[in-house]
Design a protein around this motif. Sequence first.
Motif, PDB file in Angstrom:
ATOM      1  N   GLU A  14     -33.371 -38.851   3.767  1.00 30.96           N
ATOM      2  CA  GLU A  14     -33.265 -40.152   2.753  1.00 30.96           C
ATOM      3  C   GLU A  14     -32.414 -41.360   3.315  1.00 30.96           C
ATOM      4  O   GLU A  14     -33.049 -42.348   3.077  1.00 30.96           O
ATOM      5  CB  GLU A  14     -32.220 -39.548   1.755  1.00 30.96           C
ATOM      6  CG  GLU A  14     -32.031 -40.356   0.514  1.00 30.96           C
ATOM      7  CD  GLU A  14     -33.383 -40.828  -0.154  1.00 30.96           C
ATOM      8  OE1 GLU A  14     -33.344 -41.999  -0.646  1.00 30.96           O
ATOM      9  OE2 GLU A  14     -34.258 -39.856  -0.282  1.00 30.96           O
ATOM     10  N   GLU A  15     -31.799 -41.408   3.971  1.00 30.92           N
ATOM     11  CA  GLU A  15     -30.946 -42.249   4.946  1.00 30.92           C
ATOM     12  C   GLU A  15     -32.015 -43.049   5.762  1.00 30.92           C
ATOM     13  O   GLU A  15     -32.140 -44.327   5.704  1.00 30.92           O
ATOM     14  CB  GLU A  15     -29.817 -41.810   5.850  1.00 30.92           C
ATOM     15  CG  GLU A  15     -28.842 -42.972   6.374  1.00 30.92           C
ATOM     16  CD  GLU A  15     -27.814 -42.450   7.153  1.00 30.92           C
ATOM     17  OE1 GLU A  15     -27.170 -43.392   7.724  1.00 30.92           O
ATOM     18  OE2 GLU A  15     -27.173 -41.420   6.696  1.00 30.92           O
ATOM     19  N   THR A  16     -32.798 -42.308   6.521  1.00 32.67           N
ATOM     20  CA  THR A  16     -33.843 -42.856   7.155  1.00 32.67           C
ATOM     21  C   THR A  16     -34.892 -43.758   6.346  1.00 32.67           C
ATOM     22  O   THR A  16     -35.407 -44.734   6.590  1.00 32.67           O
ATOM     23  CB  THR A  16     -34.500 -41.918   7.915  1.00 32.67           C
ATOM     24  OG1 THR A  16     -33.744 -41.183   9.151  1.00 32.67           O
ATOM     25  CG2 THR A  16     -35.719 -42.469   8.982  1.00 32.67           C
ATOM     26  N   ARG A  17     -35.264 -43.018   5.201  1.00 27.89           N
ATOM     27  CA  ARG A  17     -36.065 -43.628   4.350  1.00 27.89           C
ATOM     28  C   ARG A  17     -35.260 -44.880   3.778  1.00 27.89           C
ATOM     29  O   ARG A  17     -36.068 -46.144   3.704  1.00 27.89           O
ATOM     30  CB  ARG A  17     -36.425 -42.763   3.273  1.00 27.89           C
ATOM     31  CG  ARG A  17     -37.602 -43.327   2.300  1.00 27.89           C
ATOM     32  CD  ARG A  17     -37.984 -42.098   1.256  1.00 27.89           C
ATOM     33  NE  ARG A  17     -38.597 -42.744   0.294  1.00 27.89           N
ATOM     34  CZ  ARG A  17     -37.843 -43.385  -1.011  1.00 27.89           C
ATOM     35  NH1 ARG A  17     -36.621 -43.373  -0.941  1.00 27.89           N
ATOM     36  NH2 ARG A  17     -38.505 -43.855  -2.161  1.00 27.89           N
ATOM     37  N   GLN A  18     -34.347 -44.952   3.444  1.00 22.02           N
ATOM     38  CA  GLN A  18     -33.575 -46.002   2.848  1.00 22.02           C
ATOM     39  C   GLN A  18     -33.609 -47.128   4.090  1.00 22.02           C
ATOM     40  O   GLN A  18     -33.676 -48.420   3.623  1.00 22.02           O
ATOM     41  CB  GLN A  18     -31.963 -45.819   2.586  1.00 22.02           C
ATOM     42  CG  GLN A  18     -31.925 -45.005   1.248  1.00 22.02           C
ATOM     43  CD  GLN A  18     -32.484 -45.649   0.183  1.00 22.02           C
ATOM     44  OE1 GLN A  18     -32.847 -46.854  -0.056  1.00 22.02           O
ATOM     45  NE2 GLN A  18     -32.272 -44.877  -0.809  1.00 22.02           N
ATOM     46  N   VAL A  19     -33.394 -46.987   5.504  1.00 21.03           N
ATOM     47  CA  VAL A  19     -33.453 -47.890   6.363  1.00 21.03           C
ATOM     48  C   VAL A  19     -34.451 -48.465   6.527  1.00 21.03           C
ATOM     49  O   VAL A  19     -34.715 -49.847   6.686  1.00 21.03           O
ATOM     50  CB  VAL A  19     -32.627 -47.392   7.637  1.00 21.03           C
ATOM     51  CG1 VAL A  19     -33.097 -48.552   8.942  1.00 21.03           C
ATOM     52  CG2 VAL A  19     -31.310 -46.921   7.670  1.00 21.03           C
ATOM     53  N   GLU A 102     -29.059 -42.162  13.531  1.00 20.38           N
ATOM     54  CA  GLU A 102     -29.909 -40.838  13.780  1.00 20.38           C
ATOM     55  C   GLU A 102     -29.405 -40.276  15.067  1.00 20.38           C
ATOM     56  O   GLU A 102     -30.035 -39.270  15.372  1.00 20.38           O
ATOM     57  CB  GLU A 102     -31.344 -41.172  13.852  1.00 20.38           C
ATOM     58  CG  GLU A 102     -31.954 -41.568  12.455  1.00 20.38           C
ATOM     59  CD  GLU A 102     -33.455 -42.243  12.827  1.00 20.38           C
ATOM     60  OE1 GLU A 102     -34.054 -42.003  13.919  1.00 20.38           O
ATOM     61  OE2 GLU A 102     -34.057 -42.660  11.787  1.00 20.38           O
ATOM     62  N   ASN A 103     -28.455 -40.764  15.812  1.00 18.71           N
ATOM     63  CA  ASN A 103     -27.930 -40.357  16.867  1.00 18.71           C
ATOM     64  C   ASN A 103     -28.830 -40.201  17.945  1.00 18.71           C
ATOM     65  O   ASN A 103     -29.116 -39.400  18.778  1.00 18.71           O
ATOM     66  CB  ASN A 103     -27.428 -38.829  16.857  1.00 18.71           C
ATOM     67  CG  ASN A 103     -25.994 -38.891  16.034  1.00 18.71           C
ATOM     68  OD1 ASN A 103     -25.187 -40.021  15.990  1.00 18.71           O
ATOM     69  ND2 ASN A 103     -25.968 -37.998  15.144  1.00 18.71           N
ATOM     70  N   ASP A 104     -29.782 -41.352  17.984  1.00 22.47           N
ATOM     71  CA  ASP A 104     -31.161 -41.365  19.196  1.00 22.47           C
ATOM     72  C   ASP A 104     -30.654 -42.537  20.080  1.00 22.47           C
ATOM     73  O   ASP A 104     -30.911 -43.520  19.900  1.00 22.47           O
ATOM     74  CB  ASP A 104     -32.230 -41.888  18.108  1.00 22.47           C
ATOM     75  CG  ASP A 104     -33.536 -41.549  19.187  1.00 22.47           C
ATOM     76  OD1 ASP A 104     -33.381 -41.397  20.498  1.00 22.47           O
ATOM     77  OD2 ASP A 104     -34.516 -41.458  18.562  1.00 22.47           O
ATOM     78  N   LYS A 105     -29.840 -41.869  21.080  1.00 24.36           N
ATOM     79  CA  LYS A 105     -28.988 -42.729  21.887  1.00 24.36           C
ATOM     80  C   LYS A 105     -30.179 -43.490  22.907  1.00 24.36           C
ATOM     81  O   LYS A 105     -30.179 -44.510  23.247  1.00 24.36           O
ATOM     82  CB  LYS A 105     -28.303 -41.942  22.881  1.00 24.36           C
ATOM     83  CG  LYS A 105     -27.078 -41.507  22.036  1.00 24.36           C
ATOM     84  CD  LYS A 105     -26.154 -40.673  22.921  1.00 24.36           C
ATOM     85  CE  LYS A 105     -25.051 -39.987  22.457  1.00 24.36           C
ATOM     86  NZ  LYS A 105     -24.051 -38.960  22.933  1.00 24.36           N
ATOM     87  N   LEU A 106     -31.256 -42.873  23.239  1.00 26.60           N
ATOM     88  CA  LEU A 106     -32.507 -43.409  24.117  1.00 26.60           C
ATOM     89  C   LEU A 106     -32.778 -44.796  23.206  1.00 26.60           C
ATOM     90  O   LEU A 106     -32.929 -45.650  23.934  1.00 26.60           O
ATOM     91  CB  LEU A 106     -33.442 -42.311  24.151  1.00 26.60           C
ATOM     92  CG  LEU A 106     -34.691 -42.941  25.149  1.00 26.60           C
ATOM     93  CD1 LEU A 106     -34.129 -43.578  26.487  1.00 26.60           C
ATOM     94  CD2 LEU A 106     -35.730 -42.073  25.345  1.00 26.60           C
ATOM     95  N   TYR A 107     -33.234 -44.536  22.156  1.00 23.66           N
ATOM     96  CA  TYR A 107     -33.910 -45.670  21.349  1.00 23.66           C
ATOM     97  C   TYR A 107     -32.897 -46.715  21.170  1.00 23.66           C
ATOM     98  O   TYR A 107     -33.185 -47.847  20.788  1.00 23.66           O
ATOM     99  CB  TYR A 107     -34.580 -45.071  19.917  1.00 23.66           C
ATOM    100  CG  TYR A 107     -35.914 -44.540  20.217  1.00 23.66           C
ATOM    101  CD1 TYR A 107     -36.835 -45.544  20.598  1.00 23.66           C
ATOM    102  CD2 TYR A 107     -36.360 -43.276  20.217  1.00 23.66           C
ATOM    103  CE1 TYR A 107     -38.255 -44.856  20.809  1.00 23.66           C
ATOM    104  CE2 TYR A 107     -37.457 -42.699  20.488  1.00 23.66           C
ATOM    105  CZ  TYR A 107     -38.508 -43.650  21.065  1.00 23.66           C
ATOM    106  OH  TYR A 107     -39.733 -43.104  20.991  1.00 23.66           O
TER     107      TYR A 107
END
Length: 128
Positions: A14-19, A102-107
């Motif tokens: 849901e948070e990803t969708r909001q972003v 999202e804790n996606d450090k690489l991106y």
Amino acid sequence: MADKTNKSKQSMHEETRQVELVIGKILRVGVITSAIVILIGIAMYFMNGGGGYDNGFPKRFASIFSGIAAGKSYAVIMLGVFLLILTPVLRVVVSIYAFYKENDKLYVIITTIVLIILVFAMMLGYRS
């Protein structure tokens, strides 16, 4: 335990969708705003019978803002172009935040490098 994991995944989704919705709104609002500003500048050009400058158009931020204050149409058009250029830069900034959440450090690292390159290129363009 599985129920807690599912709720966490749903919350993250849901948070990803909001972003993603925020990023879409940023792009839409940025393009529409810049188009309106450019159209206002074009209308001013026809009403004033010219751009308000003898040679070319304003190239520095200070001359753009002083030209806007003086009612010069080329300055208003340049502000619209500047807003259009800033729109994808703002999208990159929001993307860094989204990847961080999202804790996606690489991106986060890759997108930060892209932002640095964009800022560096704009600074080089500003100097020339």
